[in-house]
Enzyme design. Structure first.
Site, PDB file in Angstrom:
ATOM      1  N   LYS A 104       0.865  -1.186   0.000  1.00 39.22           N
ATOM      2  CA  LYS A 104       0.000   0.000   0.000  1.00 39.22           C
ATOM      3  C   LYS A 104       0.892   1.223   0.000  1.00 39.22           C
ATOM      4  O   LYS A 104       2.029   1.174   0.485  1.00 39.22           O
ATOM      5  CB  LYS A 104      -0.879   0.027   1.259  1.00 39.22           C
ATOM      6  CG  LYS A 104      -2.084   0.924   1.129  1.00 39.22           C
ATOM      7  CD  LYS A 104      -3.152   0.241   0.312  1.00 39.22           C
ATOM      8  CE  LYS A 104      -4.433   0.999   0.276  1.00 39.22           C
ATOM      9  NZ  LYS A 104      -5.525   0.113  -0.166  1.00 39.22           N
TER      10      LYS A 104
HETATM   11  N1  GLU Z   1      -7.157   0.210  -3.427  1.00 43.54           N
HETATM   12  C1  GLU Z   1      -7.905  -0.959  -3.726  1.00 43.54           C
HETATM   13  C2  GLU Z   1      -7.983  -1.874  -2.511  1.00 43.54           C
HETATM   14  O1  GLU Z   1      -7.848  -1.432  -1.389  1.00 43.54           O
HETATM   15  C3  GLU Z   1      -7.431  -1.660  -4.990  1.00 43.54           C
HETATM   16  C4  GLU Z   1      -6.009  -2.125  -4.981  1.00 43.54           C
HETATM   17  C5  GLU Z   1      -5.516  -2.610  -6.331  1.00 43.54           C
HETATM   18  O2  GLU Z   1      -6.273  -2.635  -7.275  1.00 43.54           O
HETATM   19  O3  GLU Z   1      -4.321  -2.927  -6.393  1.00 43.54           O
HETATM   20  O4  GLU Z   1      -8.277  -3.025  -2.617  1.00 43.54           O
END
Ligand code: GLU
Length: 421
Positions: free
Chosen positions: A106
């Site tokens: 993240k």
């Molecule tokens: N931000 C989204 C999540 O928390 C998508 C992450 C992604 O597509 O890599 O799942």
């Protein structure tokens, strides 16, 4: 923030709660407790108004046993290392649960994007990519949108990374505009997946059809709005919606919103908030959570349902569209109240799933039709839902514990097979 609301502490508490069931070897448990890498970068930026500021950016790579690190980037003033660490761990579990070959990561920048011009935001995004050029890549770590970032942000990331590499690299990031190699159906994917889980959970736990069920949705950003849209298409009745500025309870004779989805979107965009549209009673975000409804969908930030308000929740079913909306203390209270919770790592996995489809399309220089994306999304979401449900029924544990056991055991087995110790 109380001790219980520190996001990374909460993620660790969840992991601890299943370590006993799983009987994870202590050395693997230790490895899973801390992310493999935590990167903090300083991003100095002279704004177009002449002010010089330094922003802090993060990228946390939790685990890559099952494939490249994967996870979104958020822009928010409250972004902290603890939050990004928790979110990176949840991404590891989410990718494993929906069974795609990715690990978890993240990123975030501590910034209020509403206070920056578009031009400044673009330059900040490019600086973030410059600082992390060595850490990301199509086979290494693939960012995506999250809170306050979107397809435009992803286009800047792709362009900056490609500029540094000297050639076009679409597969470095997902959630791009369609014109730049984005996937059909990606922007609606998280919300669609949430609605699919909600429909299956309504049949399973409430033994009802969607048209006979009421929903309250906290959040009307990308995830919340697409959840509402899909729920409405399924015939569900929406009784309350909120956004950052406040909430709206339907004031029609039927008790639910009689607006079409398009008019909800148009009116709220024009008025600046869903709380300012016609035929509603204005309520706070807290009141929304406690509103009279069959199903509650938190689709905003973490730590919304806590030990303070959990006992006041009227819904019999919660479907977690946000990451980490329920604290472990609230989880216990709701468990005693027999409220079923479809956990975040299952309910909102549609986003990263279609990110995976996008990455595959990019690597194959391919482009799938929207119907194909949506069919595959539906299949994978349903499979994950019923895998979690059957484990939870077999072992008599809540859905969150079942989802965590399934995902953590997949990650541990990949670590063991590769000899991670
Ligand atoms: N931000 C989204 C999540 O928390 C998508 C992450 C992604 O597509 O890599 O799942």
């Amino acid at each position: 923030m109380s001790e219980h609301e520190d996001p990374f502490n909460n993620a660790l508490t969840q992991l601890a709660s299943i370590a006993d069931i799983l009987q994870v070897d202590p050395e693997y448990y230790e490895m899973l407790k801390s992310p493999i890498r935590e990167i903090t970068v300083s991003l100095p930026l002279k704004l177009s108004n002449g002010t010089a500021l330094t922003f802090t950016g993060y990228r946390v790579q939790h685990n890559n046993a099952r494939g490249p690190y994967k996870g979104g980037i958020r822009f928010h003033p409250k972004v902290s290392l603890s939050e990004v660490k928790a979110l990176s761990m949840w991404m590891t579990w989410k990718s494993a649960l929906i069974d795609i070959p990715f690990g978890g990561a993240k990123g975030g920048v501590s910034v209020d994007p509403r206070k920056l011009t578009l031009d400044d935001l673009e330059r900040l995004t490019r600086k973030y990519v410059d600082a992390l050029e060595q850490e990301i890549g199509p086979e290494v770590d693939i960012p995506a949108p999250d809170l306050n970032t979107n397809a435009q942000t992803m286009a800047w990331i792709m362009n900056e990374y490609s500029r540094l590499k000297g050639h076009n690299v679409p597969s470095v990031v997902t959630g791009k505009p369609i014109e730049l190699g984005g996937s059909e159906g990606r922007s609606a994917a998280t919300g669609r997946g949430v609605a699919i889980c909600a429909r299956e959970a309504v049949q399973t736990f409430l033994k009802k059809e969607m048209k006979d069920v009421t929903f309250a949705v906290q959040g009307f950003g990308n995830v919340g709005s697409n959840t509402v849209k899909t729920l409405m298409e399924m015939g569900a009745k929406i009784v309350a919606i909120s956004d950052v500025a406040g909430g709206a309870r339907a004031k029609s004779p039927s008790g639910h919103f009689e607006h079409s989805y398009d008019s909800l979107l148009q009116e709220s965009t024009k008025a600046g908030s869903i709380a300012k549209i016609s035929e509603i009673e204005e309520i706070s975000n807290h009141e929304l959570l406690e509103t009279e409804t069959d199903v509650l969908i938190p689709a905003a930030l973490e730590n919304q349902i806590t030990e303070v308000n959990a006992s006041k929740i009227k819904a019999k079913l919660i479907v977690e569209a946000a990451n980490g909306p329920t604290t472990p203390m609230a989880d216990k209270i709701l468990g005693r109240m027999n409220v079923n919770i479809v956990p975040d790592i299952l309910a909102n996995a549609g986003g990263v799933l279609v990110s995976y489809f996008e990455w595959v399309q990019n690597l194959n220089r391919d482009h799938w039709a929207e119907d194909m994306v949506n069919e595959r999304l539906e299949l994978k979401m349903k499979k994950a839902f019923y895998d979690v449900l059957s484990y939870s029924q077999k072992e008599n544990v809540e859905l969150r514990r079942a989802a965590l056991v399934l995902s953590v055991s997949r990650v541990v087995s990949a670590m063991k097979l590769s000899g991670w110790h």
